[in-house]
Design an enzyme around this catalytic site. Structure first.
Site: not given
Ligand code: DGP
Length: 113
Positions: A31, A86, A95, A99
């Protein structure tokens, strides 16, 4: 057809990620905003927006994501960890490509915020 998300772009190789695992059904990467020493996201190749839209035919994918979570946790040397999905903005989903978060490497409190 759901809108493309940043995770689709990662799957397509258009945006880089710190990959930790990949197979024919899913991809796992670190993340970008880690909430603990280990914070890994596991995403299905199939663009399911959230658990809400998951269907019976997605059962194998959903089960697979959890088994991969356990495999990754072991590989990361975690003795305890939390898996989080989530669903919906009010639950913290940002997002909209389903996931699984794998979080560990520190003591985790309960209940979550
Ligand atoms: P959620 O809040 O459950 O939708 O989690 C989305 C997660 O995705 C959040 O912890 C940050 C992560 N995230 C968002 N954009 C990117 C990205 O471009 N790369 C990576 N590695 N993580 C990302």
């Amino acid at each position: 057809m759901a809108d493309k998300t940043i995770f689709s772009e990662i799957l397509d190789g258009n945006i880089p990620c710190d990959e930790v695992y990949k197979d024919e059904l899913c991809l796992a990467f670190r993340d970008i905003q880690p909430q603990a020493p280990v914070h890994i996201l596991i995403i299905p190749n199939k663009a399911i927006p959230s658990l809400r839209e998951a269907q019976e035919k997605d059962s194998q994918i959903l089960g697979h994501l959890l088994l991969v979570a356990a495999k990754i946790a072991e590989k990361e040397g975690l003795e305890a960890w939390r898996t989080i999905i989530n669903t919906g903005a009010e639950a913290g989903q940002t997002v909209f490509h389903l996931h699984v978060h794998v979080i560990g490497g520190r003591a985790l409190t309960w209940p979550p915020g």
